[in-house]
Each structure stands twice: as structure tokens, then as C-alpha cells.
Design a protein around this motif. Structure first.
Motif, PDB file in Angstrom:
ATOM      1  N   ASP A 210       0.854  -1.181   0.000  1.00 21.44           N
ATOM      2  CA  ASP A 210       0.000   0.000   0.000  1.00 21.44           C
ATOM      3  C   ASP A 210       0.895   1.236   0.000  1.00 21.44           C
ATOM      4  O   ASP A 210       1.575   1.528   0.986  1.00 21.44           O
ATOM      5  CB  ASP A 210      -0.892  -0.035   1.246  1.00 21.44           C
ATOM      6  CG  ASP A 210      -1.804   1.186   1.364  1.00 21.44           C
ATOM      7  OD1 ASP A 210      -1.727   2.084   0.507  1.00 21.44           O
ATOM      8  OD2 ASP A 210      -2.581   1.233   2.341  1.00 21.44           O
ATOM      9  N   SER A 211       0.891   1.972  -1.093  1.00 23.30           N
ATOM     10  CA  SER A 211       1.821   3.095  -1.231  1.00 23.30           C
ATOM     11  C   SER A 211       1.503   4.246  -0.291  1.00 23.30           C
ATOM     12  O   SER A 211       2.371   5.086  -0.024  1.00 23.30           O
ATOM     13  CB  SER A 211       1.818   3.597  -2.680  1.00 23.30           C
ATOM     14  OG  SER A 211       0.551   4.120  -3.031  1.00 23.30           O
ATOM     15  N   SER A 212       0.289   4.300   0.236  1.00 22.08           N
ATOM     16  CA  SER A 212      -0.063   5.384   1.152  1.00 22.08           C
ATOM     17  C   SER A 212       0.745   5.313   2.443  1.00 22.08           C
ATOM     18  O   SER A 212       0.811   6.289   3.201  1.00 22.08           O
ATOM     19  CB  SER A 212      -1.561   5.359   1.473  1.00 22.08           C
ATOM     20  OG  SER A 212      -1.904   4.219   2.252  1.00 22.08           O
ATOM     21  N   GLU A 232       5.889  -3.294  -9.559  1.00 22.37           N
ATOM     22  CA  GLU A 232       5.989  -3.648  -8.147  1.00 22.37           C
ATOM     23  C   GLU A 232       5.409  -2.574  -7.234  1.00 22.37           C
ATOM     24  O   GLU A 232       5.123  -2.836  -6.071  1.00 22.37           O
ATOM     25  CB  GLU A 232       7.454  -3.879  -7.772  1.00 22.37           C
ATOM     26  CG  GLU A 232       8.120  -5.028  -8.513  1.00 22.37           C
ATOM     27  CD  GLU A 232       9.579  -5.154  -8.162  1.00 22.37           C
ATOM     28  OE1 GLU A 232       9.975  -6.194  -7.612  1.00 22.37           O
ATOM     29  OE2 GLU A 232      10.338  -4.188  -8.428  1.00 22.37           O
ATOM     30  N   VAL A 233       5.260  -1.346  -7.748  1.00 21.64           N
ATOM     31  CA  VAL A 233       4.741  -0.253  -6.926  1.00 21.64           C
ATOM     32  C   VAL A 233       3.569   0.427  -7.627  1.00 21.64           C
ATOM     33  O   VAL A 233       3.449   0.399  -8.859  1.00 21.64           O
ATOM     34  CB  VAL A 233       5.841   0.781  -6.606  1.00 21.64           C
ATOM     35  CG1 VAL A 233       6.958   0.133  -5.800  1.00 21.64           C
ATOM     36  CG2 VAL A 233       6.399   1.411  -7.866  1.00 21.64           C
ATOM     37  N   GLU A 234       2.718   1.040  -6.840  1.00 22.30           N
ATOM     38  CA  GLU A 234       1.509   1.673  -7.357  1.00 22.30           C
ATOM     39  C   GLU A 234       1.820   2.990  -8.057  1.00 22.30           C
ATOM     40  O   GLU A 234       2.745   3.717  -7.678  1.00 22.30           O
ATOM     41  CB  GLU A 234       0.533   1.929  -6.212  1.00 22.30           C
ATOM     42  CG  GLU A 234      -0.011   0.674  -5.561  1.00 22.30           C
ATOM     43  CD  GLU A 234      -0.874   0.941  -4.354  1.00 22.30           C
ATOM     44  OE1 GLU A 234      -1.584   0.010  -3.931  1.00 22.30           O
ATOM     45  OE2 GLU A 234      -0.841   2.082  -3.827  1.00 22.30           O
ATOM     46  N   GLY A 235       0.980   3.318  -9.040  1.00 24.26           N
ATOM     47  CA  GLY A 235       1.136   4.579  -9.745  1.00 24.26           C
ATOM     48  C   GLY A 235       0.970   5.780  -8.827  1.00 24.26           C
ATOM     49  O   GLY A 235       1.604   6.820  -9.030  1.00 24.26           O
ATOM     50  N   GLU A 236       0.137   5.638  -7.826  1.00 25.93           N
ATOM     51  CA  GLU A 236      -0.093   6.741  -6.877  1.00 25.93           C
ATOM     52  C   GLU A 236       1.210   7.162  -6.220  1.00 25.93           C
ATOM     53  O   GLU A 236       1.448   8.361  -6.001  1.00 25.93           O
ATOM     54  CB  GLU A 236      -1.105   6.296  -5.811  1.00 25.93           C
ATOM     55  CG  GLU A 236      -1.487   7.375  -4.801  1.00 25.93           C
ATOM     56  CD  GLU A 236      -0.527   7.473  -3.604  1.00 25.93           C
ATOM     57  OE1 GLU A 236      -0.487   8.546  -2.967  1.00 25.93           O
ATOM     58  OE2 GLU A 236       0.188   6.482  -3.336  1.00 25.93           O
TER      59      GLU A 236
END
Length: 318
Positions: A210-212, A232-236
Motif C-alpha cells: 500500500d503506497s499510502s 511492483e509499486v503503485e502509480g499513486e
């Protein structure tokens, strides 16, 4: 005329070349000898069962070389490296072959060393905690390299899809001075907000966390994929971070983390910071946002480190 081509093994590389030496070679190449935008594009040949062959040629003022490697995601079932191959190094003037170098060890060395060029410029001297996704050869190389540049790093939390392999990796890391734990003992959710470094070295197709949870100032090194349909990581996360890439065009063509974030409207190619510029002026990146370094690996990196390996390995071992 018969030409004897020496073979430099993985053991030779480990015994005679440090990550710091490889870092210096890569940094010097960027400052003095290489424009990544003009590097030859690598050729990726798709095989059955998601296997690939990669052909990666490059040239500099002194050297010419090419790497031929295979990437086999099924090798984890056999407990052998998913990346294997060889590097052929030739001098520029005569294009005479000078050495055949173990391609797997060279890849591990140059990938980790390139990450360390970024990490050495950004990590605080008192950095402490690494959140690690993955437990393969590149995970091992990155932990060794991180220890070399930041001895203050002491805690690593390891997670992956195979609990037994994560435990084995953590046990090995503990033998090399790490306070190593697995995700079951300390969850990624509790570690990520406290981590100085988040390192992803997997074959994942979907975001791993969860990038948040990622706070400003955290360094995220996304190393695992060179495919434009996997990330591997979110665009956000990329959208609210400083994003460092080896080369804009290469990242927009090959780096799924970048291309998918761009497709989602999270960033554009103008938002990307190229290594060429970052090495010259690390002040392009601040501490007010997370930093994502997205690597796909480029041919010039192999050539720069292969030349350093050739110089460092004694002639009697070649």
C-alpha cells in the motif's frame, strides 16, 4: 591467429571487485563517457513459459561489449538464479575479445552498484531499516551493497511469496550482521512507515504494498521488473514522489512501474529525473516527498562494470 580469451568467473568478481569500486566506475561513466539516451537498445526475445533472452551491446571510448543472458522466472522452483549468461568484453580500437565474464554475477554487481549510486547520495548517514520484498540473488547483492555504503543499516524485514525461502534468506542475512526478521514477525504495514529504504526485487506483476504507507524522505528502489506490463509499486506513489530513472525514453518503453503510472495519469515523462542529471546535481531531489528509483538495467552499465572487473581481476586469474 589463435586468441586466448580468459574467463572471469563469479568467484573472481566477488574476490576482487567491491560494490564501491563498481559504483565509482558507473558514476565516472555517467560524468565522463556515457549518454544513456544514445545507448544501444537491448533486444528482448520472448521464449515459451515467460522465459526471455536478452542481448545487450554497448560501446565507450575504450571498450565494446555485449551481454547475452536468459531470464527464467521458473528457476525459483529449482533454487537456481533466474538470470544467467555471459559477457563478452572487447577493446574498442581492435574489437579484439579480451574476456568472457560471468553474466549473472556481473548483472548482480552492476545492478546493486547502480542502485547504490542513488542511495549513497540520498540516504542519511544514520539510516537504520530496510523493508525488503524478495529473497533472490539481487536481494542478496543489494543488502551487501547497502551495508558497504551505510554500515548504520542494521534491521531488515524480509517478505516474499515463499515463507521458507524468506526465513532462509533472513537467517543468512543475520549471519552477515543484520537484525533480520520475516514479514510474519514484523509486518510490512508496520515496517514501511519507519523504513529508510524499501527495496523491491521480485518478479511481481502487481504492486506489492500500500503506497499510502510510504512517508516523505523514504527511498524506494524498484528493481525487479524490466517489462512494461508488470510493476511492483503503485502509480499513486510515483505520482507523489521524485522519480529517478536511467533514461526517460527507456523507462517509458520498458519500465512497467512508469508506463502504467503514466497511463493512469499519475505522471508524464517530464516528471522523470534522469540519472545523468541526478549524478551531476543530487539537489534535484528533496526530502519533502518520497523518492522512487526505478531501474530496468541498461547495456552501458554492464560495459562500465565489465571494464572495471577486467582491470581489477589479476591477470593470473583471467
Amino acid at each position: 591467429m589463435t586468441i586466448h580469451i580468459p574467463h572471469i568467473t563469479d568467484r573472481d568478481i566477488r574476490e576482487h571487485v567491491t560494490y564501491r569500486q563498481a559504483m565509482t566506475a558507473l558514476r565516472s561513466a555517467l560524468l565522463e563517457d556515457v549518454d544513456p539516451a544514445t545507448d544501444f537498445p537491448r533486444q528482448i526475445l520472448e521464449l515459451a513459459d515467460r522465459k526471455q533472452l536478452l542481448f545487450m551491446p554497448s560501446q565507450s571510448r575504450e571498450w565494446v561489449g555485449t551481454k547475452l543472458i536468459s531470464v527464467n522466472p521458473l528457476n525459483y522452483r529449482r533454487s537456481i538464479d533466474r538470470v544467467q549468461g555471459v559477457y563478452l568484453l572487447m577493446d574498442f580500437d581492435t574489437t579484439t575479445p579480451r574476456a568472457i565474464i560471468d553474466g549473472s554475477e556481473l548483472t548482480e554487481l552492476r545492478t546493486a552498484a547502480m542502485s547504490m549510486v542513488v542511495a549513497d547520495a540520498l540516504l542519511p548517514r544514520d539510516a537504520h531499516t530496510v523493508m525488503l520484498f524478495g529473497y533472490g540473488a539481487e536481494a542478496r547483492a543489494h543488502l551487501l551493497a547497502l551495508k558497504e555504503i551505510r554500515p548504520s543499516l542494521s534491521e531488515v524485514v524480509v517478505t516474499g511469496r515463499n515463507q521458507v525461502k524468506a526465513e532462509m534468506f533472513a537467517a543468512n542475512a543475520a549471519e552477515h550482521g543484520w537484525d533480520a526478521r520475516i514479514g510474519a514477525a514484523r509486518s510490512p504495514e508496520s515496517t514501511i512507515p519507519q523504513a529508510d529504504v524499501i527495496l523491491t526485487v521480485t518478479g511481481a506483476a502487481e504492486p506489492l504494498f500500500d503506497s499510502s504507507l510510504v512517508k516523505p524522505g523514504t527511498l524506494v528502489m524498484a528493481i525487479g521488473s524490466h517489462n512494461n506490463d508488470r510493476r511492483e509499486v503503485e502509480g499513486e506513489l510515483l505520482g507523489r514522489s521524485y522519480v529517478i530513472v536511467e533514461d526517460r525514453a527507456t523507462a517509458m518503453r520498458e519500465a512497467g512501474d512508469v508506463t502504467m503510472a503514466a497511463a493512469e495519469g499519475a505522471l508524464t515523462d517530464d516528471d522523470l529525473i534522469e540519472l545523468h542529471d541526478f549524478v551531476r546535481d543530487p539537489r534535484l531531489v528533496g526530502r519533502d516527498k518520497p523518492v522512487v528509483y526505478k531501474s530496468v538495467g541498461m547495456s552501458w552499465q554492464d560495459l562500465a562494470v565489465a571494464a572495471e572487473v577486467y582491470r581489477r581481476v589479476p591477470q593470473g586469474r583471467r
